[in-house]
Design a protein around this motif. Structure first.
Motif, PDB file in Angstrom:
ATOM      1  N   ALA A 245       0.823  -1.206   0.000  1.00 38.10           N
ATOM      2  CA  ALA A 245       0.000   0.000   0.000  1.00 38.10           C
ATOM      3  C   ALA A 245       0.862   1.263   0.000  1.00 38.10           C
ATOM      4  O   ALA A 245       1.934   1.305   0.603  1.00 38.10           O
ATOM      5  CB  ALA A 245      -0.925   0.008   1.215  1.00 38.10           C
ATOM      6  N   CYS A 246       0.400   2.287  -0.711  1.00 32.00           N
ATOM      7  CA  CYS A 246       1.029   3.607  -0.690  1.00 32.00           C
ATOM      8  C   CYS A 246       0.305   4.486   0.332  1.00 32.00           C
ATOM      9  O   CYS A 246      -0.840   4.226   0.690  1.00 32.00           O
ATOM     10  CB  CYS A 246       0.957   4.261  -2.068  1.00 32.00           C
ATOM     11  SG  CYS A 246       1.799   3.337  -3.383  1.00 32.00           S
ATOM     12  N   THR A 247       0.969   5.541   0.775  1.00 30.61           N
ATOM     13  CA  THR A 247       0.413   6.429   1.794  1.00 30.61           C
ATOM     14  C   THR A 247       0.023   7.763   1.174  1.00 30.61           C
ATOM     15  O   THR A 247       0.844   8.398   0.497  1.00 30.61           O
ATOM     16  CB  THR A 247       1.435   6.664   2.921  1.00 30.61           C
ATOM     17  OG1 THR A 247       1.841   5.403   3.453  1.00 30.61           O
ATOM     18  CG2 THR A 247       0.836   7.515   4.030  1.00 30.61           C
ATOM     19  N   PHE A 248      -1.213   8.201   1.416  1.00 26.34           N
ATOM     20  CA  PHE A 248      -1.662   9.499   0.906  1.00 26.34           C
ATOM     21  C   PHE A 248      -0.811  10.611   1.507  1.00 26.34           C
ATOM     22  O   PHE A 248      -0.497  10.592   2.696  1.00 26.34           O
ATOM     23  CB  PHE A 248      -3.131   9.735   1.230  1.00 26.34           C
ATOM     24  CG  PHE A 248      -3.624  11.090   0.777  1.00 26.34           C
ATOM     25  CD1 PHE A 248      -3.906  11.325  -0.558  1.00 26.34           C
ATOM     26  CD2 PHE A 248      -3.765  12.128   1.687  1.00 26.34           C
ATOM     27  CE1 PHE A 248      -4.340  12.577  -0.991  1.00 26.34           C
ATOM     28  CE2 PHE A 248      -4.208  13.376   1.274  1.00 26.34           C
ATOM     29  CZ  PHE A 248      -4.499  13.602  -0.069  1.00 26.34           C
ATOM     30  N   ARG A 249      -0.450  11.601   0.678  1.00 25.43           N
ATOM     31  CA  ARG A 249       0.404  12.699   1.124  1.00 25.43           C
ATOM     32  C   ARG A 249      -0.337  14.028   0.959  1.00 25.43           C
ATOM     33  O   ARG A 249      -0.501  14.531  -0.161  1.00 25.43           O
ATOM     34  CB  ARG A 249       1.684  12.724   0.288  1.00 25.43           C
ATOM     35  CG  ARG A 249       2.651  13.857   0.667  1.00 25.43           C
ATOM     36  CD  ARG A 249       3.837  13.904  -0.306  1.00 25.43           C
ATOM     37  NE  ARG A 249       3.416  14.191  -1.657  1.00 25.43           N
ATOM     38  CZ  ARG A 249       3.525  13.336  -2.674  1.00 25.43           C
ATOM     39  NH1 ARG A 249       4.059  12.144  -2.512  1.00 25.43           N
ATOM     40  NH2 ARG A 249       3.106  13.679  -3.889  1.00 25.43           N
ATOM     41  N   PRO A 250      -0.819  14.636   2.057  1.00 22.29           N
ATOM     42  CA  PRO A 250      -1.403  15.975   1.938  1.00 22.29           C
ATOM     43  C   PRO A 250      -0.308  16.942   1.495  1.00 22.29           C
ATOM     44  O   PRO A 250       0.829  16.857   1.935  1.00 22.29           O
ATOM     45  CB  PRO A 250      -1.865  16.290   3.364  1.00 22.29           C
ATOM     46  CG  PRO A 250      -1.891  14.973   4.078  1.00 22.29           C
ATOM     47  CD  PRO A 250      -0.833  14.135   3.437  1.00 22.29           C
ATOM     48  N   GLY A 251      -0.639  17.854   0.630  1.00 20.63           N
ATOM     49  CA  GLY A 251       0.364  18.789   0.126  1.00 20.63           C
ATOM     50  C   GLY A 251      -0.179  20.196   0.032  1.00 20.63           C
ATOM     51  O   GLY A 251      -1.318  20.480   0.440  1.00 20.63           O
ATOM     52  N   ALA A 252       0.639  21.066  -0.535  1.00 16.22           N
ATOM     53  CA  ALA A 252       0.282  22.479  -0.633  1.00 16.22           C
ATOM     54  C   ALA A 252      -0.271  22.850  -1.996  1.00 16.22           C
ATOM     55  O   ALA A 252      -0.453  24.045  -2.284  1.00 16.22           O
ATOM     56  CB  ALA A 252       1.522  23.324  -0.333  1.00 16.22           C
ATOM     57  N   THR A 253      -0.552  21.875  -2.853  1.00 19.45           N
ATOM     58  CA  THR A 253      -0.930  22.188  -4.231  1.00 19.45           C
ATOM     59  C   THR A 253      -2.400  21.946  -4.532  1.00 19.45           C
ATOM     60  O   THR A 253      -2.815  22.035  -5.689  1.00 19.45           O
ATOM     61  CB  THR A 253      -0.075  21.364  -5.210  1.00 19.45           C
ATOM     62  OG1 THR A 253      -0.288  19.967  -4.953  1.00 19.45           O
ATOM     63  CG2 THR A 253       1.404  21.706  -5.056  1.00 19.45           C
ATOM     64  N   THR A 254      -3.199  21.603  -3.541  1.00 20.36           N
ATOM     65  CA  THR A 254      -4.628  21.389  -3.770  1.00 20.36           C
ATOM     66  C   THR A 254      -5.448  22.176  -2.766  1.00 20.36           C
ATOM     67  O   THR A 254      -5.029  22.412  -1.632  1.00 20.36           O
ATOM     68  CB  THR A 254      -5.007  19.898  -3.668  1.00 20.36           C
ATOM     69  OG1 THR A 254      -4.603  19.388  -2.387  1.00 20.36           O
ATOM     70  CG2 THR A 254      -4.355  19.086  -4.770  1.00 20.36           C
ATOM     71  N   GLY A 255      -6.622  22.556  -3.190  1.00 17.92           N
ATOM     72  CA  GLY A 255      -7.569  23.265  -2.348  1.00 17.92           C
ATOM     73  C   GLY A 255      -8.920  23.247  -3.031  1.00 17.92           C
ATOM     74  O   GLY A 255      -9.081  22.640  -4.099  1.00 17.92           O
ATOM     75  N   PRO A 256      -9.928  23.904  -2.468  1.00 20.98           N
ATOM     76  CA  PRO A 256     -11.236  23.971  -3.124  1.00 20.98           C
ATOM     77  C   PRO A 256     -11.131  24.659  -4.476  1.00 20.98           C
ATOM     78  O   PRO A 256     -10.251  25.496  -4.678  1.00 20.98           O
ATOM     79  CB  PRO A 256     -12.076  24.793  -2.144  1.00 20.98           C
ATOM     80  CG  PRO A 256     -11.374  24.690  -0.840  1.00 20.98           C
ATOM     81  CD  PRO A 256      -9.914  24.602  -1.183  1.00 20.98           C
ATOM     82  N   PRO A 257     -11.987  24.325  -5.412  1.00 21.46           N
ATOM     83  CA  PRO A 257     -11.949  24.986  -6.716  1.00 21.46           C
ATOM     84  C   PRO A 257     -12.337  26.452  -6.578  1.00 21.46           C
ATOM     85  O   PRO A 257     -13.046  26.834  -5.641  1.00 21.46           O
ATOM     86  CB  PRO A 257     -12.981  24.209  -7.542  1.00 21.46           C
ATOM     87  CG  PRO A 257     -13.908  23.608  -6.530  1.00 21.46           C
ATOM     88  CD  PRO A 257     -13.063  23.305  -5.342  1.00 21.46           C
ATOM     89  N   PRO A 258     -11.862  27.316  -7.491  1.00 20.95           N
ATOM     90  CA  PRO A 258     -12.219  28.732  -7.422  1.00 20.95           C
ATOM     91  C   PRO A 258     -13.704  28.930  -7.625  1.00 20.95           C
ATOM     92  O   PRO A 258     -14.350  28.197  -8.393  1.00 20.95           O
ATOM     93  CB  PRO A 258     -11.405  29.353  -8.567  1.00 20.95           C
ATOM     94  CG  PRO A 258     -11.128  28.229  -9.502  1.00 20.95           C
ATOM     95  CD  PRO A 258     -10.993  27.006  -8.641  1.00 20.95           C
ATOM     96  N   LYS A 259     -14.272  29.912  -6.931  1.00 21.61           N
ATOM     97  CA  LYS A 259     -15.692  30.195  -7.063  1.00 21.61           C
ATOM     98  C   LYS A 259     -15.991  30.858  -8.399  1.00 21.61           C
ATOM     99  O   LYS A 259     -15.230  31.674  -8.895  1.00 21.61           O
ATOM    100  CB  LYS A 259     -16.161  31.097  -5.924  1.00 21.61           C
ATOM    101  CG  LYS A 259     -16.122  30.451  -4.538  1.00 21.61           C
ATOM    102  CD  LYS A 259     -16.668  31.378  -3.500  1.00 21.61           C
ATOM    103  CE  LYS A 259     -16.654  30.739  -2.110  1.00 21.61           C
ATOM    104  NZ  LYS A 259     -17.525  29.547  -2.072  1.00 21.61           N
ATOM    105  N   THR A 260     -17.108  30.459  -8.979  1.00 17.37           N
ATOM    106  CA  THR A 260     -17.550  31.076 -10.226  1.00 17.37           C
ATOM    107  C   THR A 260     -18.273  32.379  -9.912  1.00 17.37           C
ATOM    108  O   THR A 260     -18.618  32.681  -8.764  1.00 17.37           O
ATOM    109  CB  THR A 260     -18.508  30.146 -10.985  1.00 17.37           C
ATOM    110  OG1 THR A 260     -19.694  29.945 -10.191  1.00 17.37           O
ATOM    111  CG2 THR A 260     -17.854  28.792 -11.240  1.00 17.37           C
ATOM    112  N   ILE A 261     -18.526  33.183 -10.951  1.00 16.43           N
ATOM    113  CA  ILE A 261     -19.232  34.453 -10.756  1.00 16.43           C
ATOM    114  C   ILE A 261     -20.621  34.204 -10.172  1.00 16.43           C
ATOM    115  O   ILE A 261     -21.090  34.926  -9.295  1.00 16.43           O
ATOM    116  CB  ILE A 261     -19.336  35.199 -12.101  1.00 16.43           C
ATOM    117  CG1 ILE A 261     -17.933  35.607 -12.567  1.00 16.43           C
ATOM    118  CG2 ILE A 261     -20.219  36.438 -11.969  1.00 16.43           C
ATOM    119  CD1 ILE A 261     -17.922  36.299 -13.928  1.00 16.43           C
TER     120      ILE A 261
END
Length: 370
Positions: A350-366
């Motif tokens: 098994a591999c281990t999930f790695r939280p990182g600094a490159t993901t977040g919620p998607p940008p809000k639309t107008i």
């Protein structure tokens, strides 16, 4: 006619039909529908401590009889002559001893476990005399100097490996392989790990995700794509044409304009596979920077593996870590088991999930802002 004889009659092929040499254990294994290690144990008459059912034993004996298999006494003598050496063959020009090389952690696990098992190591590379890099027809025969051999590399010569497997030489490939039939391997569970990365993105709110990968049929790449698509499907996200961007050279094919078009079409997250070259992640990172897209504010990026060493100073990417040292140790344990003449499954680690600094919620639309 009793049942064992019926089975033999159904599977019987004339021993002389088109044959130029003695039948091999691999042929007996294919006919009986079992592993070659099981055939070896049954024909050697080993019962103590080995869990092989009477039905399986009979299948092997029936198959051997129908093919006219006769044990090779010379091979048996060689099998008994162990020298306490395990080979490690790398399909590279030089052995990957640089600590920054992706293979290095594998080798740490290999060395530590070999010592624990009481074996010394013999190292081979593609540049060895008659090595794989020379393209010689018997490139891997030098591996027979050891009791068994562990192989490293995404692109191994299948025909040469098949000869070793067919001859009953203990071989383990570090990394899942679909061929040759009967080759033992140890691999990381890229399917589950890739699926989890997609699920994490979906939980953040992403609804359009694209995978960037190289045009490579290596099982590691195939497994990552399979896990990615399974993750999209189970999360109810689009997984049809356009979900996978596959190119021979992602660094040439993926640029700022391509990435801007994806964002305009509603793509809010892109993931890349890890390979030896690191081309997919490097292409993705460069394209985002050249497009002026802030990560993760404008777009989220994830990596199915570990980042290339030359990008170590950039923000740590979300993704998963491959337990390379554990894989190396597991491969040695499996190889030692085969050398001892015992059967064992091909393990997935098994591999281990790695939280990182490159993901977040998607940008809000107008519309969402309004």
């Amino acid at each position: 006619m009793d049942e064992p004889r019926k089975r033999a009659a159904r599977g019987r092929a004339p021993a002389s039909a088109g044959r130029t040499g003695r039948p091999r254990q691999a042929e007996v294994a294919r006919l009986a529908g079992v592993s070659q290690a099981t055939v070896s144990l049954v024909l050697a008459g080993k019962k103590q401590g080995i869990a092989i059912s009477d039905e399986t034993r009979q299948k092997v004996l029936d198959a051997a009889g129908s093919l006219g298999y006769v044990p090779d006494p010379a091979a048996r003598r060689l099998a008994a002559a162990r020298n306490g050496l395990l080979g490690v063959f790398s399909f590279t020009a030089t052995f990957p001893t640089d600590v920054q090389h992706s293979y290095y952690p594998f080798l740490v696990g290999v060395e530590q476990e070999a010592a624990a098992q009481g074996y010394d190591l013999v190292l081979f590379t593609g540049s060895s005399r008659g090595g794989a890099g020379a393209g010689a027809p018997h490139a891997l025969h030098r591996a027979r100097l050891a009791d068994g051999c562990l192989f490293l590399g995404r692109h191994a010569p299948v025909d040469e490996l098949r000869r070793l497997v067919d001859d009953g030489f203990p071989v383990v490939h570090l990394g899942r392989r679909d061929e040759p039939e009967g080759l033992a391997w140890v691999g990381a569970d890229y399917v589950s790990a890739s699926r989890e990365v997609v699920h994490r993105l979906a939980a953040l709110g992403h609804r359009r995700v694209v995978l960037v990968r190289e045009d490579d049929d290596a099982p590691a790449s195939t497994d990552r794509e399979r896990g990615f698509l399974e993750g999209l499907e189970s999360a109810g996200l689009p997984c049809g044409p356009g979900a996978v961007f596959r190119r021979a050279d992602p660094e040439q094919a993926l640029g700022a304009e391509e990435l801007r078009q994806w964002v305009a079409q509603g793509v809010t997250a892109v993931v890349a596979e890890e390979t030896d070259s690191g081309a997919a992640w490097r292409a993705l990172s460069t394209a985002a920077r050249d497009a002026g897209l802030h990560c993760p504010g404008d777009i989220s990026l994830a990596l199915l593996g570990s980042p290339p060493p030359d990008l170590a100073d950039e923000p740590h990417p979300t993704g998963f870590d491959i337990p390379r040292a554990q894989l190396g140790a597991t491969a040695v344990r499996l190889l030692a088991t085969l050398v001892a003449g015992e059967d064992a499954p091909d393990p997935l680690v098994a591999c281990t999930f790695r939280p990182g600094a490159t993901t977040g919620p998607p940008p809000k639309t107008i519309a969402e802002i309004a």
